[in-house]
Design a protein around this motif. Structure first.
Motif, PDB file in Angstrom:
ATOM      1  N   LEU A 148     -18.836  24.828  44.364  1.00  0.00           N
ATOM      2  CA  LEU A 148     -17.801  25.753  43.908  1.00  0.00           C
ATOM      3  C   LEU A 148     -16.832  25.098  42.932  1.00  0.00           C
ATOM      4  N   CYS A 149     -16.732  23.769  42.970  1.00  0.00           N
ATOM      5  CA  CYS A 149     -15.856  23.082  42.019  1.00  0.00           C
ATOM      6  C   CYS A 149     -16.376  23.233  40.598  1.00  0.00           C
ATOM      7  N   THR A 150     -17.709  23.320  40.435  1.00  0.00           N
ATOM      8  CA  THR A 150     -18.279  23.557  39.112  1.00  0.00           C
ATOM      9  C   THR A 150     -17.883  24.935  38.609  1.00  0.00           C
ATOM     10  N   LEU A 151     -17.974  25.927  39.475  1.00  0.00           N
ATOM     11  CA  LEU A 151     -17.584  27.280  39.097  1.00  0.00           C
ATOM     12  C   LEU A 151     -16.096  27.345  38.772  1.00  0.00           C
ATOM     13  N   ALA A 152     -15.283  26.621  39.553  1.00  0.00           N
ATOM     14  CA  ALA A 152     -13.844  26.585  39.287  1.00  0.00           C
ATOM     15  C   ALA A 152     -13.560  25.955  37.931  1.00  0.00           C
ATOM     16  N   ALA A 153     -14.295  24.896  37.589  1.00  0.00           N
ATOM     17  CA  ALA A 153     -14.109  24.248  36.297  1.00  0.00           C
ATOM     18  C   ALA A 153     -14.502  25.183  35.159  1.00  0.00           C
ATOM     19  N   ALA A 154     -15.553  25.978  35.355  1.00  0.00           N
ATOM     20  CA  ALA A 154     -15.965  26.936  34.324  1.00  0.00           C
ATOM     21  C   ALA A 154     -14.890  28.002  34.114  1.00  0.00           C
ATOM     22  N   VAL A 155     -14.336  28.500  35.196  1.00  0.00           N
ATOM     23  CA  VAL A 155     -13.247  29.478  35.088  1.00  0.00           C
ATOM     24  C   VAL A 155     -12.059  28.867  34.355  1.00  0.00           C
ATOM     25  N   ALA A 156     -11.685  27.646  34.736  1.00  0.00           N
ATOM     26  CA  ALA A 156     -10.543  26.976  34.118  1.00  0.00           C
ATOM     27  C   ALA A 156     -10.781  26.731  32.629  1.00  0.00           C
ATOM     28  N   ALA A 157     -12.003  26.377  32.259  1.00  0.00           N
ATOM     29  CA  ALA A 157     -12.321  26.156  30.848  1.00  0.00           C
ATOM     30  C   ALA A 157     -12.154  27.444  30.051  1.00  0.00           C
ATOM     31  N   CYS A 158     -12.657  28.550  30.603  1.00  0.00           N
ATOM     32  CA  CYS A 158     -12.485  29.845  29.932  1.00  0.00           C
ATOM     33  C   CYS A 158     -11.009  30.192  29.780  1.00  0.00           C
ATOM     34  N   ASN A 254      -5.004  25.312  39.618  1.00  0.00           N
ATOM     35  CA  ASN A 254      -4.864  26.616  40.271  1.00  0.00           C
ATOM     36  C   ASN A 254      -6.166  27.046  40.930  1.00  0.00           C
ATOM     37  N   ALA A 255      -7.295  26.817  40.238  1.00  0.00           N
ATOM     38  CA  ALA A 255      -8.585  27.249  40.772  1.00  0.00           C
ATOM     39  C   ALA A 255      -8.982  26.438  41.996  1.00  0.00           C
ATOM     40  N   VAL A 256      -8.775  25.132  41.970  1.00  0.00           N
ATOM     41  CA  VAL A 256      -9.120  24.293  43.118  1.00  0.00           C
ATOM     42  C   VAL A 256      -8.213  24.609  44.304  1.00  0.00           C
ATOM     43  N   ASP A 257      -6.942  24.818  44.038  1.00  0.00           N
ATOM     44  CA  ASP A 257      -6.039  25.227  45.118  1.00  0.00           C
ATOM     45  C   ASP A 257      -6.511  26.531  45.757  1.00  0.00           C
ATOM     46  N   ALA A 258      -6.972  27.477  44.928  1.00  0.00           N
ATOM     47  CA  ALA A 258      -7.462  28.755  45.449  1.00  0.00           C
ATOM     48  C   ALA A 258      -8.724  28.556  46.271  1.00  0.00           C
ATOM     49  N   LEU A 259      -9.600  27.648  45.843  1.00  0.00           N
ATOM     50  CA  LEU A 259     -10.813  27.352  46.620  1.00  0.00           C
ATOM     51  C   LEU A 259     -10.453  26.806  47.993  1.00  0.00           C
ATOM     52  N   GLU A 260      -9.481  25.912  48.034  1.00  0.00           N
ATOM     53  CA  GLU A 260      -9.097  25.319  49.307  1.00  0.00           C
ATOM     54  C   GLU A 260      -8.500  26.358  50.249  1.00  0.00           C
ATOM     55  N   ARG A 261      -7.813  27.332  49.704  1.00  0.00           N
ATOM     56  CA  ARG A 261      -7.208  28.373  50.548  1.00  0.00           C
ATOM     57  C   ARG A 261      -8.223  29.404  51.003  1.00  0.00           C
ATOM     58  N   GLU A 262      -9.102  29.835  50.079  1.00  0.00           N
ATOM     59  CA  GLU A 262      -9.920  31.017  50.343  1.00  0.00           C
ATOM     60  C   GLU A 262     -11.413  30.839  50.092  1.00  0.00           C
ATOM     61  N   GLY A 263     -11.850  29.668  49.661  1.00  0.00           N
ATOM     62  CA  GLY A 263     -13.257  29.508  49.310  1.00  0.00           C
ATOM     63  C   GLY A 263     -13.569  30.292  48.045  1.00  0.00           C
ATOM     64  N   MET A 264     -14.804  30.736  47.925  1.00  0.00           N
ATOM     65  CA  MET A 264     -15.233  31.459  46.734  1.00  0.00           C
ATOM     66  C   MET A 264     -14.372  32.689  46.476  1.00  0.00           C
ATOM     67  N   ALA A 265     -13.863  33.297  47.525  1.00  0.00           N
ATOM     68  CA  ALA A 265     -13.020  34.484  47.353  1.00  0.00           C
ATOM     69  C   ALA A 265     -11.807  34.198  46.481  1.00  0.00           C
ATOM     70  N   THR A 269     -12.949  36.945  41.563  1.00  0.00           N
ATOM     71  CA  THR A 269     -12.586  37.937  40.550  1.00  0.00           C
ATOM     72  C   THR A 269     -12.584  37.322  39.158  1.00  0.00           C
ATOM     73  N   ALA A 270     -11.964  36.135  39.020  1.00  0.00           N
ATOM     74  CA  ALA A 270     -11.904  35.467  37.718  1.00  0.00           C
ATOM     75  C   ALA A 270     -13.283  35.061  37.245  1.00  0.00           C
ATOM     76  N   TYR A 271     -14.131  34.606  38.158  1.00  0.00           N
ATOM     77  CA  TYR A 271     -15.472  34.162  37.767  1.00  0.00           C
ATOM     78  C   TYR A 271     -16.342  35.345  37.357  1.00  0.00           C
ATOM     79  N   GLU A 272     -16.400  36.356  38.186  1.00  0.00           N
ATOM     80  CA  GLU A 272     -17.303  37.469  37.902  1.00  0.00           C
ATOM     81  C   GLU A 272     -16.865  38.259  36.675  1.00  0.00           C
ATOM     82  N   ALA A 273     -15.569  38.264  36.377  1.00  0.00           N
ATOM     83  CA  ALA A 273     -15.095  38.948  35.170  1.00  0.00           C
ATOM     84  C   ALA A 273     -15.633  38.290  33.910  1.00  0.00           C
ATOM     85  N   ARG A 274     -16.040  37.019  34.008  1.00  0.00           N
ATOM     86  CA  ARG A 274     -16.515  36.271  32.844  1.00  0.00           C
ATOM     87  C   ARG A 274     -18.005  35.951  32.908  1.00  0.00           C
TER      88      ARG A 274
END
Length: 330
Positions: A148-158, A254-265, A269-274
């Motif tokens: 999920l950290c890879t997905l978070a990095a992709a969201v952050a890059a966008c 922000n994305a990694v903090d969100a992963l730690e709180r909620e996992g993929m959830a 929204t940010a990932y699937e929108a892109r």
């Protein structure tokens, strides 16, 4: 980072006397250290009685300038290992992690000579025009969720590209950021686990920033931010890589903090929108079989969910296959 440089990175003039007191050294010693930093490329100016001031240098990735511009709590706040040339930022970040560097530590360079992409592909990083950075992450996640950290990095890059350049890139699952059907950002994450579980994740991220063209097989497969800007404004100026880096680190935090709180959830929204593949047919190419399927979504571990031509739901793992069919570079 050098303690003197840290003091000068506070966006204000610092008196010579203040530096002497903080560092416990003489004015002559302060001057010698200032000269050493100037030799490394820092623009440090004397402002009379006000003391010394660190002046920003556009596009520089020197650690003092990065630290000066950061707005984060932890991303970029650990050790910053910078060299004009590195073989691989991931390898350097891995060394930092093994030495105990805290979360948010960085390895970055102006030119990467031995970079790797996914499935062993080379990642070309010409001198001074790309942004190549690897980040030490120590997320509070189960080992099976490290991807999920890879997905978070992709969201952050966008999000960083959107913030700095006003462009709208998309994500080709699992690790590529694309713009107008061409590759803009590549991400290679490496995970390290110990006896107690996940030790660290090192996402290496390479942005095509100020390249003016790509040759050979990349000519129709890659794009840079500057190339895209100049489609509408031929006189567009190069993008400041440091500004892009600072924006990326903020969004990654922000994305990694969100992963730690909620996992993929936390990033769904940010990932699937892109995610450019969702709702479209893709070609799944593996070592044992290949098939066409409809991409439906991403599950809670980051795996791609598809429905094949027989109507069977399948779970695609990024380490096993290449998903093709949409992007021109695939």
């Amino acid at each position: 980072m050098d303690e003197l440089l840290g003091l000068l990175s506070a966006n204000a003039c610092v008196s010579g006397e203040g530096l002497c007191q903080r560092l416990g050294i003489t004015r002559a010693a302060v001057w010698k250290r200032v000269e050493k930093l100037r030799a490394q490329g820092y623009d440090i100016r004397s402002a009379g009685r006000l003391g010394y001031r660190l002046v920003p240098v556009d596009n520089s990735l020197l650690p003092g300038y990065v630290a000066r511009d950061l707005t984060t709590r932890w991303a970029g706040r650990g050790e910053i290992r910078y060299r004009a040339e590195m073989g691989s930022t991931n390898a350097e970040a891995r060394e930092l992690a093994r030495a105990g560097a805290p979360q948010g530590s960085l390895a970055l360079c102006d030119q990467q000579t031995a970079g790797r992409g996914r499935l062993g592909r080379a990642w070309v990083t010409p001198k001074g025009v790309a942004l190549t950075v690897s980040v030490v992450l120590r997320p509070r996640l189960e080992t099976e969720l490290a991807q999920l950290c890879t997905l978070a990095a992709a969201v952050a890059a966008c999000q960083a590209v959107e913030e700095v350049c006003g462009l709208t890139p998309g994500i080709k699952w699992p690790n590529d950021v694309v713009l107008d059907g061409r590759k803009l950002v590549g991400i290679l994450s490496e995970m390290y686990a110990g006896a107690d579980g996940l030790s660290c994740v090192v996402p290496g991220v390479g942005f095509n920033v100020n390249q003016e063209r790509f040759d050979g097989e990349l000519a129709d497969k890659a794009v840079s931010l500057l190339m895209r800007r100049r489609q509408t404004d031929p006189a567009a100026r190069p993008i400041c890589r440091r500004k892009l880096l600072v924006a990326f680190l903020s969004h990654l935090e922000n994305a990694v903090d969100a992963l730690e709180r909620e996992g993929m959830a936390g990033i769904r929204t940010a990932y699937e929108a892109r995610a450019v593949m969702l709702g479209r047919e893709v070609r799944v190419v593996g070592a044992q079989e290949s098939y066409t399927a409809l991409a439906l979504g991403v599950d809670n571990t980051g795996a791609l969910l598809v429905r094949d031509s027989d109507g069977t739901m399948r779970r695609v793992l990024s380490g096993d296959v290449s998903v093709r069919g949409l992007m021109g570079y695939c």
